[in-house]
Scaffold this motif. Structure first.
Motif, PDB file in Angstrom:
ATOM      1  N   UNK A 179      -1.779  10.815   7.830  1.00  0.00           N
ATOM      2  CA  UNK A 179      -2.140  11.919   6.942  1.00  0.00           C
ATOM      3  C   UNK A 179      -1.032  12.292   5.960  1.00  0.00           C
ATOM      4  N   UNK A 180       0.076  11.575   5.984  1.00  0.00           N
ATOM      5  CA  UNK A 180       1.189  11.897   5.091  1.00  0.00           C
ATOM      6  C   UNK A 180       0.853  11.490   3.665  1.00  0.00           C
ATOM      7  N   UNK A 181       1.058  12.428   2.762  1.00  0.00           N
ATOM      8  CA  UNK A 181       0.869  12.138   1.351  1.00  0.00           C
ATOM      9  C   UNK A 181       2.149  12.217   0.557  1.00  0.00           C
ATOM     10  N   UNK A 182       3.258  12.529   1.236  1.00  0.00           N
ATOM     11  CA  UNK A 182       4.547  12.607   0.555  1.00  0.00           C
ATOM     12  C   UNK A 182       5.616  11.958   1.424  1.00  0.00           C
ATOM     13  N   UNK A 183       6.787  11.802   0.852  1.00  0.00           N
ATOM     14  CA  UNK A 183       7.852  11.075   1.532  1.00  0.00           C
ATOM     15  C   UNK A 183       8.365  11.791   2.769  1.00  0.00           C
ATOM     16  N   UNK A 184       8.415  13.119   2.737  1.00  0.00           N
ATOM     17  CA  UNK A 184       8.997  13.844   3.871  1.00  0.00           C
ATOM     18  C   UNK A 184       8.206  13.584   5.156  1.00  0.00           C
ATOM     19  N   UNK A 185       6.884  13.650   5.082  1.00  0.00           N
ATOM     20  CA  UNK A 185       6.068  13.381   6.252  1.00  0.00           C
ATOM     21  C   UNK A 185       6.205  11.951   6.717  1.00  0.00           C
ATOM     22  N   UNK A 186       6.256  11.004   5.775  1.00  0.00           N
ATOM     23  CA  UNK A 186       6.388   9.602   6.140  1.00  0.00           C
ATOM     24  C   UNK A 186       7.732   9.326   6.804  1.00  0.00           C
ATOM     25  N   UNK A 187       8.771   9.990   6.335  1.00  0.00           N
ATOM     26  CA  UNK A 187      10.098   9.799   6.924  1.00  0.00           C
ATOM     27  C   UNK A 187      10.111  10.272   8.371  1.00  0.00           C
ATOM     28  N   UNK A 192      -9.163   1.806   4.949  1.00  0.00           N
ATOM     29  CA  UNK A 192      -8.043   2.421   4.257  1.00  0.00           C
ATOM     30  C   UNK A 192      -6.928   2.897   5.160  1.00  0.00           C
ATOM     31  N   UNK A 193      -5.972   3.559   4.519  1.00  0.00           N
ATOM     32  CA  UNK A 193      -4.711   3.970   5.130  1.00  0.00           C
ATOM     33  C   UNK A 193      -4.910   4.859   6.359  1.00  0.00           C
ATOM     34  N   UNK A 194      -5.660   5.929   6.219  1.00  0.00           N
ATOM     35  CA  UNK A 194      -5.793   6.906   7.311  1.00  0.00           C
ATOM     36  C   UNK A 194      -6.445   6.288   8.532  1.00  0.00           C
ATOM     37  N   UNK A 227       0.837  -1.204   0.000  1.00  0.00           N
ATOM     38  CA  UNK A 227       0.000   0.000   0.000  1.00  0.00           C
ATOM     39  C   UNK A 227       0.876   1.259   0.000  1.00  0.00           C
ATOM     40  N   UNK A 228       1.979   1.222   0.747  1.00  0.00           N
ATOM     41  CA  UNK A 228       2.879   2.379   0.807  1.00  0.00           C
ATOM     42  C   UNK A 228       3.530   2.633  -0.539  1.00  0.00           C
ATOM     43  N   UNK A 229       3.882   1.569  -1.267  1.00  0.00           N
ATOM     44  CA  UNK A 229       4.478   1.761  -2.590  1.00  0.00           C
ATOM     45  C   UNK A 229       3.509   2.474  -3.531  1.00  0.00           C
ATOM     46  N   UNK A 230       2.247   2.124  -3.441  1.00  0.00           N
ATOM     47  CA  UNK A 230       1.249   2.785  -4.286  1.00  0.00           C
ATOM     48  C   UNK A 230       0.982   4.210  -3.812  1.00  0.00           C
ATOM     49  N   UNK A 231       0.904   4.417  -2.498  1.00  0.00           N
ATOM     50  CA  UNK A 231       0.570   5.735  -1.956  1.00  0.00           C
ATOM     51  C   UNK A 231       1.666   6.759  -2.258  1.00  0.00           C
ATOM     52  N   UNK A 232       2.936   6.323  -2.114  1.00  0.00           N
ATOM     53  CA  UNK A 232       4.042   7.251  -2.285  1.00  0.00           C
ATOM     54  C   UNK A 232       4.758   7.081  -3.627  1.00  0.00           C
ATOM     55  N   UNK A 233       4.303   6.114  -4.432  1.00  0.00           N
ATOM     56  CA  UNK A 233       4.876   5.876  -5.761  1.00  0.00           C
ATOM     57  C   UNK A 233       6.386   5.644  -5.658  1.00  0.00           C
ATOM     58  N   UNK A 234       6.778   4.610  -4.923  1.00  0.00           N
ATOM     59  CA  UNK A 234       8.182   4.332  -4.676  1.00  0.00           C
ATOM     60  C   UNK A 234       8.491   2.877  -5.008  1.00  0.00           C
ATOM     61  N   UNK A 235       9.793   2.575  -5.175  1.00  0.00           N
ATOM     62  CA  UNK A 235      10.247   1.229  -5.437  1.00  0.00           C
ATOM     63  C   UNK A 235      10.624   0.500  -4.173  1.00  0.00           C
ATOM     64  N   UNK A 236      11.198  -0.702  -4.352  1.00  0.00           N
ATOM     65  CA  UNK A 236      11.506  -1.552  -3.208  1.00  0.00           C
ATOM     66  C   UNK A 236      12.594  -0.957  -2.314  1.00  0.00           C
ATOM     67  N   UNK A 237      13.640  -0.387  -2.926  1.00  0.00           N
ATOM     68  CA  UNK A 237      14.727   0.150  -2.108  1.00  0.00           C
ATOM     69  C   UNK A 237      14.271   1.372  -1.327  1.00  0.00           C
ATOM     70  N   UNK A 238      13.409   2.199  -1.929  1.00  0.00           N
ATOM     71  CA  UNK A 238      12.875   3.356  -1.203  1.00  0.00           C
ATOM     72  C   UNK A 238      11.964   2.906  -0.061  1.00  0.00           C
ATOM     73  N   UNK A 239      11.156   1.864  -0.333  1.00  0.00           N
ATOM     74  CA  UNK A 239      10.311   1.316   0.730  1.00  0.00           C
ATOM     75  C   UNK A 239      11.172   0.759   1.865  1.00  0.00           C
ATOM     76  N   UNK A 240      12.227   0.045   1.487  1.00  0.00           N
ATOM     77  CA  UNK A 240      13.119  -0.507   2.506  1.00  0.00           C
ATOM     78  C   UNK A 240      13.772   0.597   3.328  1.00  0.00           C
ATOM     79  N   UNK A 241      14.004   1.756   2.691  1.00  0.00           N
ATOM     80  CA  UNK A 241      14.671   2.843   3.419  1.00  0.00           C
ATOM     81  C   UNK A 241      13.818   3.337   4.591  1.00  0.00           C
ATOM     82  N   UNK A 242      12.484   3.226   4.486  1.00  0.00           N
ATOM     83  CA  UNK A 242      11.626   3.591   5.606  1.00  0.00           C
ATOM     84  C   UNK A 242      11.945   2.717   6.826  1.00  0.00           C
TER      85      UNK A 242
END
Length: 432
Positions: free
Chosen positions: A93-101, A161-163, A34-49
């Motif tokens: 409520x994060x919709x971008x990577x900065x908030x999720x980080x 859902x996510x929220x 779900x996070x990959x779809x929400x933030x439009x990221x690949x596996x390595x970016x997901x792993x970085x979380x």
């Protein structure tokens, strides 16, 4: 005053706080796709979380251990629960990577404060002969938090859902913070126990002394070797591996993650009793568990194509032994360190498994991205190559265990004296 009904109530509240911390820690694992779809990221970016979360956790273990020796368990458990609840609310409520980080940093910081603080309560509230078994129960029953993320949290992700899912996790954290504030006591005779104020030089001396003892480092390598395979599976890559790699349904994958926890719950008291009865053979238990983990993955990786469910069950059973096995590392810390630096030594040990975990999680993500070009179209062959990287870390851990075990045996042979904090006596056999 130790070991009565009041002790079990305090322990139950601490255990609940740790269980919710595990829920917060592993929430990203079931939300990975779900996070990959929400933030439009690949596996390595997901792993970085997950890597960032674990990096914060590992980096704070020693400072938190020092704070624990100074301020006691109750205050750190409450602060940790508040930090994790804040992080999950931000993630909702994060919709971008900065908030999720930022959200995962808060979760990692709060998580770092919880487990060793709860573990510190055990020798304060229970007699020495019960400490090993109660500590095992603490570590493994707390893993029910993985069930909370694999079943109800996953259901909320698939439904409302996510929220809603992450706000629910946040609300659970707030409730546990209030419960801990009301019910936790650092010791039977004092609600809050504060250690003496120390200078930076004294803190550095305690840290150096704890590190120099090979028994502390044996605990670190024990935790390093046994904890990371299960953490990698439960925290980040197990759920995607079972869904995208092995083609299982969400319900079947959730059932396997539940089995993972149940295996640990069954194994924990058995290992606790073995550690109590055979304290001079603890390292052999650890090496045996590492071998079982290696064999479990070997069976799955060697199987042509997708493995049948029975083989995946065998893998999950093998990985389920790692959590109870990692608790033996904390027994080494307790055995070889006096009470005034137990928090520091415990923090050092806890660094081991999470350093291995964040390394493995990142490497798996990088390998998946390298094989798929950054897309989410993983196949079973991709996962097999990526998961095989864990063998390198197992080898490093085993070498660390063998080296530090030899140093511990040498020290015990030179000075076989009783150990503090309800630990085991150093027998003249020189075995660890």
């Amino acid at each position: 005053m130790r070991g009565g009904a009041r002790a079990w109530i305090v322990w139950a509240v601490g255990l609940a706080a740790y269980t919710v911390a595990v829920l917060q820690r592993t929430s990203l694992g079931v939300a990975g796709l779900d996070a990959q779809q929400r933030f439009d990221i690949g596996a390595s970016a997901l792993a970085s979380f997950a890597v960032l979360q674990l990096l914060v956790y590992a980096a704070l273990q020693v400072p938190v251990g020092v704070l624990l020796d100074r301020f006691g368990s109750m205050r750190l458990v409450v602060a940790g629960a508040v930090l994790m609840a804040s992080g999950q609310a931000l993630m909702a409520f994060s919709g971008d990577l900065s908030g999720a980080i930022v959200a995962r940093v808060l979760v990692g910081a709060g998580d770092a404060m919880t487990f060793i603080s709860v573990l510190r309560l055990v020798p304060q509230w229970f007699p020495g002969k019960r400490v090993a078994v109660v500590s095992q129960f603490t570590g493994i029953i707390g893993q029910l938090g993985q069930v909370l993320s694999a079943v109800p949290l996953a259901a909320l992700l698939a439904g409302p859902g996510w929220t809603t899912a992450f706000l629910s996790a946040s609300g659970t954290g707030v409730f546990l913070a209030l419960l801990a504030l009301v019910a936790l006591h650092d010791s039977p005779d004092r609600r809050m126990v504060s250690g003496a104020a120390t200078t930076a030089r004294q803190l550095g001396g305690d840290l150096a002394t704890a590190w120099r003892h090979p028994g502390t480092r044996l605990g670190l390598w024990t935790h390093f070797s046994t904890q990371f395979p299960g953490t990698v599976f439960a925290l980040m890559w197990g759920y995607p591996f079972l869904l995208a790699g092995e083609g299982l349904s969400r319900s079947t994958a959730g059932a396997l993650l539940t089995l993972f926890v149940l295996v640990g719950m069954v194994a924990a008291p058995v290992l606790g009793v073995l550690v109590e009865r055979h304290p001079m053979r603890r390292s052999w238990l650890v090496l045996g568990i590492v071998g079982v983990n290696a064999a479990g993955w070997g069976l799955v990786l060697a199987w042509p194509g997708r493995a049948p469910l029975a083989v995946l069950v065998a893998l999950v059973v093998a990985l389920g032994l790692g959590g109870p096995g990692s608790m033996i590392g904390f027994e080494f810390a307790r055995t070889f360190n006096p009470p005034n630096r137990l928090g520091t030594a415990t923090g050092i040990v806890n660094v081991g498994g999470f350093t291995a975990s964040l390394t493995a999680i990142l490497l798996v993500g990088l390998i998946l991205d390298a094989r798929t070009g950054g897309s989410a179209g993983y196949g079973i062959a991709d996962f097999k190559v990526a998961m095989a990287v864990q063998y390198a870390l197992m080898a490093v851990g085993v070498l660390g265990i063998l080296r530090t075990r030899r140093l511990v045996r040498r020290r015990l042979a030179e000075a076989p004296v009783p150990v503090p904090s309800g630990g085991f006596s150093a027998a003249p056999t020189g075995k660890a």
